[in-house]
Scaffold this active site. Structure first.
Site, PDB file in Angstrom:
ATOM      1  N   GLU A  17      33.530  31.014  41.089  1.00  0.00           N
ATOM      2  CA  GLU A  17      32.275  31.644  41.532  1.00  0.00           C
ATOM      3  C   GLU A  17      31.836  31.081  42.882  1.00  0.00           C
ATOM      4  OE1 GLU A  17      29.342  32.736  38.676  1.00  0.00           O
ATOM      5  OE2 GLU A  17      27.821  31.582  39.749  1.00  0.00           O
ATOM      6  N   GLY A 108      17.967  38.623  36.033  1.00  0.00           N
ATOM      7  CA  GLY A 108      17.414  37.722  37.042  1.00  0.00           C
ATOM      8  C   GLY A 108      16.225  36.994  36.452  1.00  0.00           C
TER       9      GLY A 108
HETATM   10  P1  FAD Z   1      18.771  39.492  29.620  1.00  0.00           P
HETATM   11  O1  FAD Z   1      20.083  39.796  29.024  1.00  0.00           O
HETATM   12  O2  FAD Z   1      17.852  40.627  29.904  1.00  0.00           O
HETATM   13  O3  FAD Z   1      18.030  38.448  28.662  1.00  0.00           O
HETATM   14  C1  FAD Z   1      16.868  37.744  29.107  1.00  0.00           C
HETATM   15  C2  FAD Z   1      16.024  37.362  27.910  1.00  0.00           C
HETATM   16  O4  FAD Z   1      15.403  38.532  27.380  1.00  0.00           O
HETATM   17  C3  FAD Z   1      16.794  36.749  26.752  1.00  0.00           C
HETATM   18  O5  FAD Z   1      15.980  35.783  26.159  1.00  0.00           O
HETATM   19  C4  FAD Z   1      17.029  37.924  25.821  1.00  0.00           C
HETATM   20  O6  FAD Z   1      17.216  37.519  24.471  1.00  0.00           O
HETATM   21  C5  FAD Z   1      15.730  38.684  26.001  1.00  0.00           C
HETATM   22  N1  FAD Z   1      15.808  40.119  25.734  1.00  0.00           N
HETATM   23  C6  FAD Z   1      16.779  40.969  26.108  1.00  0.00           C
HETATM   24  N2  FAD Z   1      16.498  42.227  25.721  1.00  0.00           N
HETATM   25  C7  FAD Z   1      15.301  42.183  25.107  1.00  0.00           C
HETATM   26  C8  FAD Z   1      14.464  43.155  24.492  1.00  0.00           C
HETATM   27  N3  FAD Z   1      14.807  44.433  24.427  1.00  0.00           N
HETATM   28  N4  FAD Z   1      13.280  42.734  23.961  1.00  0.00           N
HETATM   29  C9  FAD Z   1      12.910  41.429  23.997  1.00  0.00           C
HETATM   30  N5  FAD Z   1      13.673  40.471  24.568  1.00  0.00           N
HETATM   31  C10 FAD Z   1      14.846  40.833  25.112  1.00  0.00           C
HETATM   32  N6  FAD Z   1      20.562  35.014  38.333  1.00  0.00           N
HETATM   33  C11 FAD Z   1      20.472  35.551  39.569  1.00  0.00           C
HETATM   34  O7  FAD Z   1      19.360  35.778  40.058  1.00  0.00           O
HETATM   35  N7  FAD Z   1      21.590  35.831  40.326  1.00  0.00           N
HETATM   36  C12 FAD Z   1      22.841  35.628  39.830  1.00  0.00           C
HETATM   37  O8  FAD Z   1      23.825  35.900  40.513  1.00  0.00           O
HETATM   38  C13 FAD Z   1      22.977  35.079  38.517  1.00  0.00           C
HETATM   39  N8  FAD Z   1      24.191  34.894  37.955  1.00  0.00           N
HETATM   40  C14 FAD Z   1      24.291  34.456  36.665  1.00  0.00           C
HETATM   41  C15 FAD Z   1      25.573  34.347  36.073  1.00  0.00           C
HETATM   42  C16 FAD Z   1      25.702  33.906  34.756  1.00  0.00           C
HETATM   43  C17 FAD Z   1      27.073  33.812  34.131  1.00  0.00           C
HETATM   44  C18 FAD Z   1      24.544  33.532  34.016  1.00  0.00           C
HETATM   45  C19 FAD Z   1      24.667  33.010  32.611  1.00  0.00           C
HETATM   46  C20 FAD Z   1      23.279  33.636  34.591  1.00  0.00           C
HETATM   47  C21 FAD Z   1      23.133  34.110  35.907  1.00  0.00           C
HETATM   48  N9  FAD Z   1      21.881  34.268  36.509  1.00  0.00           N
HETATM   49  C22 FAD Z   1      21.781  34.783  37.787  1.00  0.00           C
HETATM   50  C23 FAD Z   1      20.669  33.847  35.804  1.00  0.00           C
HETATM   51  C24 FAD Z   1      20.015  34.989  34.972  1.00  0.00           C
HETATM   52  O9  FAD Z   1      19.531  35.985  35.850  1.00  0.00           O
HETATM   53  C25 FAD Z   1      18.894  34.380  34.169  1.00  0.00           C
HETATM   54  O10 FAD Z   1      19.413  33.525  33.182  1.00  0.00           O
HETATM   55  C26 FAD Z   1      17.874  35.338  33.551  1.00  0.00           C
HETATM   56  O11 FAD Z   1      16.775  34.579  33.047  1.00  0.00           O
HETATM   57  C27 FAD Z   1      18.395  36.192  32.412  1.00  0.00           C
HETATM   58  O12 FAD Z   1      19.277  37.128  32.828  1.00  0.00           O
HETATM   59  P2  FAD Z   1      20.125  37.990  31.747  1.00  0.00           P
HETATM   60  O13 FAD Z   1      20.859  38.986  32.518  1.00  0.00           O
HETATM   61  O14 FAD Z   1      20.844  37.102  30.841  1.00  0.00           O
HETATM   62  O15 FAD Z   1      18.879  38.686  30.965  1.00  0.00           O
END
Ligand code: FAD
Length: 287
Positions: A17, A108
């Site tokens: 990455e 995010g």
């Molecule tokens: P989601 O999958 O939407 O989950 C976020 C939270 O919401 C979780 O607690 C989930 O259980 C909850 N949730 C989901 N759906 C629902 C629903 N329908 N109702 C209630 N709760 C719900 N951030 C950046 O800004 N740029 C990057 O390039 C970046 N790269 C990353 C790469 C990896 C491998 C990882 C693990 C994280 C990365 N992040 C990045 C960080 C990420 O954006 C954060 O961890 C963020 O807080 C959650 O993103 P997510 O896509 O996992 O969110």
């Protein structure tokens, strides 16, 4: 090339990455570092995306450069919480125009003080659904072996993760972890919850101990005593810490492959020397 086809192959895969520059001032130095990492010929590389969208152009440019110059397939990260539907659509147009075929669809982090009321996107599953509708991209998502810090509990987190898969997410990349048993336990729970997609294990070689304790506290990542002792002992000596951090990550990676994990993603943080050392350490293992 689609990432799902790479990680579904029998061969163990290794990916790196990198992150894009924050401003155009350091674009060249980042481009150079990412090219050096690409020259190591990992199975694919991922390029992160600034939460505020400030580096969105740079993510696409760095990704395109890696693909065109080194022929290494790229996974472009895309986060949605700070963007409108129109902005996301424009970003998808941009990635497509640059020949990017893979997107890690992310929510995010929600900027402090931001009202959730008028957001176009609240969760990554909504972005996943929109990318799927747009068509043409292989879509990945993030997952958290130690549970996402905002989740009430692991069952809730798993339920929402399944929603992301049902929306079109084809593989998952994990948050970093320092105890492989956490990953094995997570994969067991995911399979039980009906999540069958490949899980790419995210490994962070810690070379800078100053930030790691803070990052782990924010992200809810546990630091095993064994690891804390290394940081406490070698943290003040950059060269010793780098060697120990790479050795720890290498040991984790070998254990993962030995236990049947086929895809490992290294958070190489624009450090070609770290990426190279890891690759050397496991060259015969991933042959
Ligand atoms: P989601 O999958 O939407 O989950 C976020 C939270 O919401 C979780 O607690 C989930 O259980 C909850 N949730 C989901 N759906 C629902 C629903 N329908 N109702 C209630 N709760 C719900 N951030 C950046 O800004 N740029 C990057 O390039 C970046 N790269 C990353 C790469 C990896 C491998 C990882 C693990 C994280 C990365 N992040 C990045 C960080 C990420 O954006 C954060 O961890 C963020 O807080 C959650 O993103 P997510 O896509 O996992 O969110």
């Amino acid at each position: 090339m689609k990432i799902i086809d790479i990680i579904k192959s029998e061969k163990p895969t290794l990916s790196f990455e990198v992150f894009p520059p924050k401003t155009s001032d350091n674009f060249e130095s980042v481009r150079e570092a990412t090219e050096k990492i690409a020259a190591l010929r990992p199975d694919f590389m991922s390029v992160t995306y600034g939460a505020g969208g400030g580096t969105s152009e740079f993510t696409a440019s760095i990704a395109q450069n890696i693909q065109n110059k080194a022929g290494v397939p790229v996974l472009a990260h895309l986060s949605c919480v700070s963007s409108t539907k129109e902005e996301i659509h424009r970003q998808l147009d941009l990635l497509k125009s640059k020949g990017i075929e893979n997107i890690l669809a992310l929510r995010g982090d929600i900027p402090e003080g931001m009202s959730k009321e008028h957001l176009d996107y609240h969760y990554a599953s909504e972005l996943t659904r929109d990318i799927k509708k747009y068509g043409g991209f292989c879509i990945g998502g993030a997952c958290y072996p130690e549970v996402h810090p905002e989740s009430a509990n692991s069952m809730e987190d798993m339920k929402h993760l399944k929603e992301k898969i049902d929306a079109g997410c084809e593989f998952l990349t994990t948050q970093m972890f320092f105890d492989n048993n956490l990953l094995y336990n997570f994969i067991y729970r995911a399979r039980k919850a009906g999540i069958e997609v490949p899980v790419v294990a995210g490994i962070m070689p810690v070379t800078n101990p100053k930030s790691i304790k803070r990052i782990c506290a924010i992200s809810g990542t546990a630091l095993p005593q064994r690891f804390i002792r290394i940081v406490d002992r070698y943290g003040d000596s950059p060269e010793a810490m780098k060697q120990a951090g790479i050795a720890y990550a290498t040991e984790q990676i070998i254990d993962l492959y030995a236990n049947g994990v086929r895809a490992v993603h290294v958070y190489s943080m624009n450090k070609p020397d770290v990426a190279q050392k890891i690759l050397e350490n496991i060259s015969a293992i991933i042959k």
